[in-house]
Write a protein that holds these residues in place. Structure first.
Motif, short mmCIF file in Angstrom:
data_model
loop_
_atom_site.label_atom_id
_atom_site.label_comp_id
_atom_site.label_asym_id
_atom_site.label_seq_id
_atom_site.Cartn_x
_atom_site.Cartn_y
_atom_site.Cartn_z
N ARG A 80 0.83 -1.21 0.00
CA ARG A 80 0.00 0.00 0.00
C ARG A 80 0.86 1.25 0.00
N THR A 81 0.40 2.28 -0.74
CA THR A 81 1.14 3.54 -0.72
C THR A 81 1.03 4.17 0.67
N LEU A 82 1.94 5.08 0.95
CA LEU A 82 1.90 5.77 2.24
C LEU A 82 0.57 6.51 2.39
N VAL A 83 0.09 7.11 1.30
CA VAL A 83 -1.19 7.82 1.35
C VAL A 83 -2.32 6.86 1.76
N GLU A 84 -2.37 5.70 1.14
CA GLU A 84 -3.42 4.74 1.47
C GLU A 84 -3.32 4.27 2.92
N ARG A 85 -2.09 4.07 3.38
CA ARG A 85 -1.93 3.66 4.78
C ARG A 85 -2.51 4.72 5.73
N CYS A 86 -2.24 5.98 5.42
CA CYS A 86 -2.79 7.05 6.27
C CYS A 86 -4.31 7.05 6.20
N LEU A 87 -4.85 6.89 4.99
CA LEU A 87 -6.31 6.89 4.85
C LEU A 87 -6.95 5.79 5.68
N ARG A 88 -6.35 4.60 5.63
CA ARG A 88 -6.92 3.48 6.40
C ARG A 88 -6.94 3.79 7.90
N ILE A 89 -5.86 4.39 8.37
CA ILE A 89 -5.77 4.67 9.81
C ILE A 89 -6.81 5.71 10.23
N PHE A 90 -6.93 6.80 9.45
CA PHE A 90 -7.87 7.85 9.83
C PHE A 90 -9.32 7.42 9.59
N GLU A 91 -9.54 6.60 8.57
CA GLU A 91 -10.88 6.06 8.32
C GLU A 91 -11.35 5.25 9.53
N ALA A 92 -10.42 4.53 10.12
CA ALA A 92 -10.78 3.65 11.25
C ALA A 92 -10.80 4.37 12.59
N ALA A 93 -10.32 5.60 12.64
CA ALA A 93 -10.23 6.31 13.94
C ALA A 93 -11.60 6.86 14.34
N PRO A 94 -12.13 6.42 15.47
CA PRO A 94 -13.47 6.86 15.87
C PRO A 94 -13.57 8.38 16.01
N ALA A 95 -12.49 9.05 16.38
CA ALA A 95 -12.56 10.50 16.60
C ALA A 95 -12.73 11.29 15.30
N VAL A 96 -12.41 10.66 14.17
CA VAL A 96 -12.35 11.41 12.90
C VAL A 96 -13.68 11.30 12.14
N ASP A 97 -14.23 12.45 11.74
CA ASP A 97 -15.49 12.47 10.99
C ASP A 97 -15.28 12.49 9.48
N ASP A 98 -14.37 13.35 9.02
CA ASP A 98 -14.09 13.35 7.59
C ASP A 98 -12.62 13.64 7.31
N ILE A 99 -12.24 13.33 6.06
CA ILE A 99 -10.83 13.39 5.67
C ILE A 99 -10.70 14.20 4.38
N TRP A 100 -9.72 15.08 4.34
CA TRP A 100 -9.35 15.79 3.12
C TRP A 100 -7.91 15.45 2.78
N LEU A 101 -7.67 15.32 1.50
CA LEU A 101 -6.34 14.90 1.06
C LEU A 101 -5.73 16.05 0.26
N VAL A 102 -4.49 16.39 0.53
CA VAL A 102 -3.81 17.40 -0.28
C VAL A 102 -2.77 16.67 -1.14
N LEU A 103 -2.95 16.78 -2.45
CA LEU A 103 -2.11 16.04 -3.40
C LEU A 103 -1.24 17.00 -4.21
N PRO A 104 -0.20 16.49 -4.86
CA PRO A 104 0.64 17.38 -5.68
C PRO A 104 -0.16 17.93 -6.85
N ALA A 105 0.21 19.10 -7.33
CA ALA A 105 -0.44 19.71 -8.49
C ALA A 105 -0.43 18.71 -9.64
N GLY A 106 -1.59 18.57 -10.30
CA GLY A 106 -1.68 17.67 -11.44
C GLY A 106 -1.94 16.21 -11.08
N ARG A 107 -2.09 15.92 -9.78
CA ARG A 107 -2.29 14.51 -9.42
C ARG A 107 -3.60 14.26 -8.70
N LEU A 108 -4.57 15.16 -8.89
CA LEU A 108 -5.85 14.99 -8.19
C LEU A 108 -6.55 13.69 -8.58
#
Lengths: 220, 220
Positions: free
Chosen positions: A28-56
């Protein structure tokens, strides 16, 4: 509580062709690993991702897999520009947890601690007391001097803030900082220290990537 | 090249009944893990172990298993006293690698690099550039301020020295230091920085022990 995962860097110090947030660890990419962790965290309601220009586009398949992922934002030139752009997407009155994608193994309990302390104090950083002796490097690969390490803590992420507090800190535009909390400190506001974790280490160099791959093999 | 493994502390911050050097990770105590690594390191000719007062017996079974282990010495009250006592056992003209038993996963290549640089420059420490933002902690669990981290390196062990250089540094008896290199720096001597490893992390708190156990599960 919104998590802002900052993955806009072009860091290639790891030596690969990809910026490091797209390097894979245990499949898994580092980004995906972070997403999985925050997705599973009960304290977190929503997630925004900041990506490099041109890679949305990289966010499209991720939005299908991570229910809390609200959207992606193009980052700026410096890390601070990226955080600023992400902040614009958030509503008022909540808590923002700003996390570096280069820390893909942060344990859930650190996220919970930071969210709780940010709500209570307005700003909170996870950190660990520095156990190694600190040296200032001089010329030619030698030690210039040993630094005092008493009461020195190494800050990690996610760093948590009331959204208004972090907006005000960034509105100042008072130059660069190596982390978000430093901007809040400049406002003269209290920043709480909460216990971080050795697993929240940052991947910067090839040795860090090796460590992450060993941990992935152990099921992290 | 002699390795001096310093395992004389009474550190119980890990919470167990044993001093931490006798805590087991993946079935082996931290002391045994260090012995295995130095036994296997081509650069190392012999090993001396510094144990807590009254625990020299712990070395008997180890001497049967580790061919390079020459003997054990009772440590002193402070870490510096322990190193000093170990140094007395070494002959002249060689290199000494002083290693903390609390770093039981140091990779072999770090040992080789330190030994080589110590022979060349007289003194060498393995270290990594600090990637985390450093904070000075103030009262009540808050950040007092952010420190400049430019050119700051976190020193690890083994630290390597020409035996005479380290003896002279300790002969001075110029107060305490958090590592051996700092005493050599006070002599005004050059101390070379060589590349350390994230695997050479120090076990101080329960989270570090958790990290070590995960790595042991991955075969480290």
């Amino acid at each position: 509580v919104s998590a802002l995962i900052v993955a806009a860097g072009r860091g290639r110090r790891l030596g690969g062709r990809q910026p490091k947030q797209f390097v894979r660890v245990g499949g898994r990419t580092l980004v995906e690993r972070c997403l999985r962790i925050f997705e599973a965290a009960p304290a977190v309601d929503d997630i925004w991702l900041v990506l490099p220009a041109g890679r949305l586009r990289a966010a499209y398949p991720l939005r299908r897999r991570y229910r809390k992922l609200r959207g992606a934002v193009e980052g700026g030139k410096e890390r601070g520009d990226s955080v600023r752009r992400g902040l614009q997407r958030l509503g008022s009155g909540g808590i923002v947890l700003v996390h570096d994608a280069a820390r893909p193994m942060v344990p859930a309990e650190v996220i919970e601690r930071v969210a709780r302390a940010a709500r209570r104090h307005g700003a909170a950083v996870p950190a660990l007391p520095v156990g190694d002796t600190l040296k200032r490097a001089g010329r030619g690969g030698r030690v210039a001097r040993t630094l005092a390490r008493a009461r020195v803590w190494a800050a990690q992420t996610p760093q948590g803030f009331r959204v208004e507090v972090l907006r005000r800190a960034y509105a100042g535009g008072r130059g660069r900082a190596t982390d978000d909390a430093a901007l809040v400190e400049r406002l003269g506001r209290r920043v709480a220290l909460v216990e971080g974790s050795p697993l929240a280490f940052k991947i910067t160099r090839p040795g860090d990537l090796r460590l992450a791959r060993l941990l992935a093999r152990a099921g992290v």
